[in-house]
Design an enzyme around this catalytic site. Sequence first.
Site, PDB file in Angstrom:
ATOM      1  N   ARG A  76      -7.293  18.182   4.655  1.00 51.95           N
ATOM      2  CA  ARG A  76      -8.134  18.607   3.520  1.00 51.95           C
ATOM      3  C   ARG A  76      -9.409  19.268   4.010  1.00 51.95           C
ATOM      4  O   ARG A  76     -10.004  18.798   4.993  1.00 51.95           O
ATOM      5  CB  ARG A  76      -8.508  17.409   2.647  1.00 51.95           C
ATOM      6  CG  ARG A  76      -7.334  16.804   1.916  1.00 51.95           C
ATOM      7  CD  ARG A  76      -7.722  15.515   1.199  1.00 51.95           C
ATOM      8  NE  ARG A  76      -6.702  14.505   1.427  1.00 51.95           N
ATOM      9  CZ  ARG A  76      -6.899  13.189   1.391  1.00 51.95           C
ATOM     10  NH1 ARG A  76      -8.095  12.702   1.112  1.00 51.95           N
ATOM     11  NH2 ARG A  76      -5.916  12.363   1.632  1.00 51.95           N
ATOM     12  N   ARG A  92      -2.347  -1.740  -3.744  1.00 56.22           N
ATOM     13  CA  ARG A  92      -3.471  -0.797  -3.688  1.00 56.22           C
ATOM     14  C   ARG A  92      -3.178   0.328  -4.672  1.00 56.22           C
ATOM     15  O   ARG A  92      -2.112   0.948  -4.619  1.00 56.22           O
ATOM     16  CB  ARG A  92      -3.606  -0.229  -2.282  1.00 56.22           C
ATOM     17  CG  ARG A  92      -4.627   0.888  -2.176  1.00 56.22           C
ATOM     18  CD  ARG A  92      -4.812   1.309  -0.720  1.00 56.22           C
ATOM     19  NE  ARG A  92      -5.768   2.391  -0.608  1.00 56.22           N
ATOM     20  CZ  ARG A  92      -5.468   3.603  -0.122  1.00 56.22           C
ATOM     21  NH1 ARG A  92      -4.244   3.854   0.293  1.00 56.22           N
ATOM     22  NH2 ARG A  92      -6.381   4.531  -0.047  1.00 56.22           N
ATOM     23  N   GLY A 116      -7.212  10.886   6.079  1.00 52.31           N
ATOM     24  CA  GLY A 116      -8.260  11.117   5.091  1.00 52.31           C
ATOM     25  C   GLY A 116      -9.560  10.621   5.704  1.00 52.31           C
ATOM     26  O   GLY A 116      -9.532   9.754   6.575  1.00 52.31           O
ATOM     27  N   HIS A 129     -11.277   5.293  -0.755  1.00 53.34           N
ATOM     28  CA  HIS A 129     -11.347   4.446   0.456  1.00 53.34           C
ATOM     29  C   HIS A 129     -12.283   3.269   0.220  1.00 53.34           C
ATOM     30  O   HIS A 129     -12.823   2.696   1.162  1.00 53.34           O
ATOM     31  CB  HIS A 129     -11.861   5.209   1.699  1.00 53.34           C
ATOM     32  CG  HIS A 129     -10.925   6.238   2.245  1.00 53.34           C
ATOM     33  ND1 HIS A 129     -11.373   7.392   2.851  1.00 53.34           N
ATOM     34  CD2 HIS A 129      -9.578   6.295   2.302  1.00 53.34           C
ATOM     35  CE1 HIS A 129     -10.348   8.112   3.246  1.00 53.34           C
ATOM     36  NE2 HIS A 129      -9.229   7.473   2.921  1.00 53.34           N
ATOM     37  N   VAL A 173      -9.148   7.634  13.702  1.00 57.07           N
ATOM     38  CA  VAL A 173      -9.992   8.416  14.602  1.00 57.07           C
ATOM     39  C   VAL A 173     -11.231   7.605  14.994  1.00 57.07           C
ATOM     40  O   VAL A 173     -11.576   7.495  16.178  1.00 57.07           O
ATOM     41  CB  VAL A 173     -10.425   9.746  13.937  1.00 57.07           C
ATOM     42  CG1 VAL A 173     -11.257  10.581  14.896  1.00 57.07           C
ATOM     43  CG2 VAL A 173      -9.218  10.524  13.438  1.00 57.07           C
ATOM     44  N   GLY A 174     -11.874   7.013  14.005  1.00 54.34           N
ATOM     45  CA  GLY A 174     -13.120   6.280  14.250  1.00 54.34           C
ATOM     46  C   GLY A 174     -12.944   5.099  15.204  1.00 54.34           C
ATOM     47  O   GLY A 174     -13.816   4.822  16.024  1.00 54.34           O
ATOM     48  N   ASN A 219       0.880  -1.165   0.000  1.00 56.93           N
ATOM     49  CA  ASN A 219       0.000   0.000   0.000  1.00 56.93           C
ATOM     50  C   ASN A 219       0.922   1.220   0.000  1.00 56.93           C
ATOM     51  O   ASN A 219       1.390   1.660   1.052  1.00 56.93           O
ATOM     52  CB  ASN A 219      -0.873  -0.053   1.260  1.00 56.93           C
ATOM     53  CG  ASN A 219      -1.875   1.079   1.328  1.00 56.93           C
ATOM     54  OD1 ASN A 219      -1.808   2.023   0.546  1.00 56.93           O
ATOM     55  ND2 ASN A 219      -2.784   0.991   2.282  1.00 56.93           N
ATOM     56  N   GLU A 260      -7.570  -3.032   5.211  1.00 61.24           N
ATOM     57  CA  GLU A 260      -7.494  -2.896   3.751  1.00 61.24           C
ATOM     58  C   GLU A 260      -6.566  -3.953   3.142  1.00 61.24           C
ATOM     59  O   GLU A 260      -6.849  -4.505   2.084  1.00 61.24           O
ATOM     60  CB  GLU A 260      -7.022  -1.489   3.389  1.00 61.24           C
ATOM     61  CG  GLU A 260      -8.096  -0.444   3.640  1.00 61.24           C
ATOM     62  CD  GLU A 260      -7.548   0.949   3.860  1.00 61.24           C
ATOM     63  OE1 GLU A 260      -6.788   1.145   4.830  1.00 61.24           O
ATOM     64  OE2 GLU A 260      -7.874   1.846   3.076  1.00 61.24           O
ATOM     65  N   LEU A 293     -12.762   7.328   9.275  1.00 62.50           N
ATOM     66  CA  LEU A 293     -12.207   8.574   9.802  1.00 62.50           C
ATOM     67  C   LEU A 293     -10.745   8.376  10.170  1.00 62.50           C
ATOM     68  O   LEU A 293     -10.419   7.980  11.300  1.00 62.50           O
ATOM     69  CB  LEU A 293     -13.012   9.034  11.026  1.00 62.50           C
ATOM     70  CG  LEU A 293     -14.541   9.102  10.842  1.00 62.50           C
ATOM     71  CD1 LEU A 293     -15.228   9.513  12.134  1.00 62.50           C
ATOM     72  CD2 LEU A 293     -14.901  10.071   9.715  1.00 62.50           C
TER      73      LEU A 293
HETATM   74  P1  ADP Z   1      -4.304   7.230   7.400  1.00 59.96           P
HETATM   75  O1  ADP Z   1      -5.385   7.984   6.715  1.00 59.96           O
HETATM   76  O2  ADP Z   1      -2.982   7.928   7.380  1.00 59.96           O
HETATM   77  O3  ADP Z   1      -4.260   5.744   7.098  1.00 59.96           O
HETATM   78  P2  ADP Z   1      -5.191   6.421  10.058  1.00 59.96           P
HETATM   79  O4  ADP Z   1      -6.444   5.721   9.741  1.00 59.96           O
HETATM   80  O5  ADP Z   1      -4.045   5.615  10.566  1.00 59.96           O
HETATM   81  O6  ADP Z   1      -4.728   7.387   8.894  1.00 59.96           O
HETATM   82  O7  ADP Z   1      -5.545   7.555  11.138  1.00 59.96           O
HETATM   83  C1  ADP Z   1      -4.560   8.447  11.567  1.00 59.96           C
HETATM   84  C2  ADP Z   1      -5.195   9.472  12.501  1.00 59.96           C
HETATM   85  O8  ADP Z   1      -5.869   8.793  13.560  1.00 59.96           O
HETATM   86  C3  ADP Z   1      -4.198  10.375  13.193  1.00 59.96           C
HETATM   87  O9  ADP Z   1      -3.917  11.507  12.416  1.00 59.96           O
HETATM   88  C4  ADP Z   1      -4.917  10.754  14.462  1.00 59.96           C
HETATM   89  O10 ADP Z   1      -5.584  11.970  14.282  1.00 59.96           O
HETATM   90  C5  ADP Z   1      -5.959   9.678  14.657  1.00 59.96           C
HETATM   91  N1  ADP Z   1      -5.808   8.910  15.897  1.00 59.96           N
HETATM   92  C6  ADP Z   1      -4.973   7.892  16.154  1.00 59.96           C
HETATM   93  N2  ADP Z   1      -5.126   7.470  17.433  1.00 59.96           N
HETATM   94  C7  ADP Z   1      -6.082   8.249  17.981  1.00 59.96           C
HETATM   95  C8  ADP Z   1      -6.713   8.311  19.262  1.00 59.96           C
HETATM   96  N3  ADP Z   1      -6.367   7.495  20.252  1.00 59.96           N
HETATM   97  N4  ADP Z   1      -7.661   9.251  19.453  1.00 59.96           N
HETATM   98  C9  ADP Z   1      -8.019  10.089  18.457  1.00 59.96           C
HETATM   99  N5  ADP Z   1      -7.476  10.069  17.233  1.00 59.96           N
HETATM  100  C10 ADP Z   1      -6.515   9.167  16.995  1.00 59.96           C
END
Ligand code: ADP
Length: 408
Positions: free
Chosen positions: A244, A90, A215, A179, A334-335, A9, A395, A212
């Site tokens: 973004r 990917r 991206g 995504h 984030v999610g 990826n 993924e 979330l």
């Molecule tokens: P990418 O889009 O780079 O694959 P990820 O899905 O790994 O990103 O998400 C990265 C983001 O997740 C980080 O920028 C951060 O904001 C958020 N994140 C990671 N751990 C936490 C947490 N414990 N609480 C809130 N946000 C988090």
Amino acid sequence: MSGSALVFNAGSSSIKYELIDTTSHGVLASGLCERVGRPDTVLHHHVGDERFDRPVAADGHTAAVQAVLDAFAEHGPDLASAGIVGVGHRVVMGGPDLYAPVVVTDDVLAAIDALAPLAPLHNPANAAAIRVARKLLIDVPHVAVFDTAFFHDLPTAAARYAISPAFAAEHAIRRYGFHGISHEYVSRTVTRHLTGDDAVAARGLRQIVLHLGNGASASAVVGGRPLETSMGLTPLEGLVMGTRSGDIDPAVAFYLHREVGMEIDAIDHLLNYDSGLVGLAGTNDVRDIQARITDGDPVARAAMDIYVHRLVKYIGAYAAVMGGVDALSFTAGVGENDADLRAEVCAPLGFLGIEIDPARNAAPAGAGRGLPAGSPQVISPPAAEVTVLVVATREEQSIARQVVAVLS
Ligand code: ADP
């Protein structure tokens, strides 16, 4: 098809990879090469509970992919005896014509190159990694899996912009969605969890998936088929993201060009890299923003209000598009990790039957990417009208599955 699949990826400045057992779907090894193309490129290689860090020569994707293979040679597993059936890649943008996973040939690679104007941040990096990997792993087929594929058959009303159809077709302008590998994986996982099997088409389950991460995108999926998604011609449209802006009046760009004198490239950079949470609060790390909110920082609070408002708006819209909602899932960095964010998003949605159980919502917090794949955690109360879930997106596993499907 027993053996393993090696999945790459590749992003513009990073390459993630996993070696996946095609029968058990277990991860045999994984890793991340960061800061590709910079002097401080570094590779983290994980085997079981062990992690190996190694510096990498700074000449871009060629050195990075070579370093991945060197890491396997030095720390295992031995790729020669891993029974690799195929290498999955990917690819972010498949354009109008590439959507089914496909064995990479010179023609496919040329088509991926040709899509660079539609995905300048992504496709050149994907193509570079494929090129090197094909040279270094010469005896196995390479398969491209497209992040736009899941949304290829969006209903016309969702896929088209309100511009002249002839003009749109001439310039390949449509809402492609991105995504897709994650939205497909999460919606399928949720369907199996809630209905006990994969016969998605027959079920008509109405789902909203919120991916979330840095991206961010949302999708509305009914019976396994997407009806809507928040990203468009490019991954700029839709939700507020790490860097973004998401939805913005296109006239902002005209105004910035004509009245402020900004060139197109500068506006592109502003909206893709210096906006979203970075623009609003100076950081794209939601952990930092939440900590600042706890400390009473009004700038961080306002940023999160805008982030959450956009999400609530999309959930309402998607519920309307689907005529209701049965399941709402949170995934990606984030999610999966931020219980407070999930609670804030769901708080105003009781009118749709969306509610969460605070204890259940808190439980998976911190588990994040460590959540076992394929085990969604339900965070709504047992009797809730809408099942709300946290799902670890995988993924790479989805790509491995598609590699096997194509090759068999
Ligand atoms: P990418 O889009 O780079 O694959 P990820 O899905 O790994 O990103 O998400 C990265 C983001 O997740 C980080 O920028 C951060 O904001 C958020 N994140 C990671 N751990 C936490 C947490 N414990 N609480 C809130 N946000 C988090």
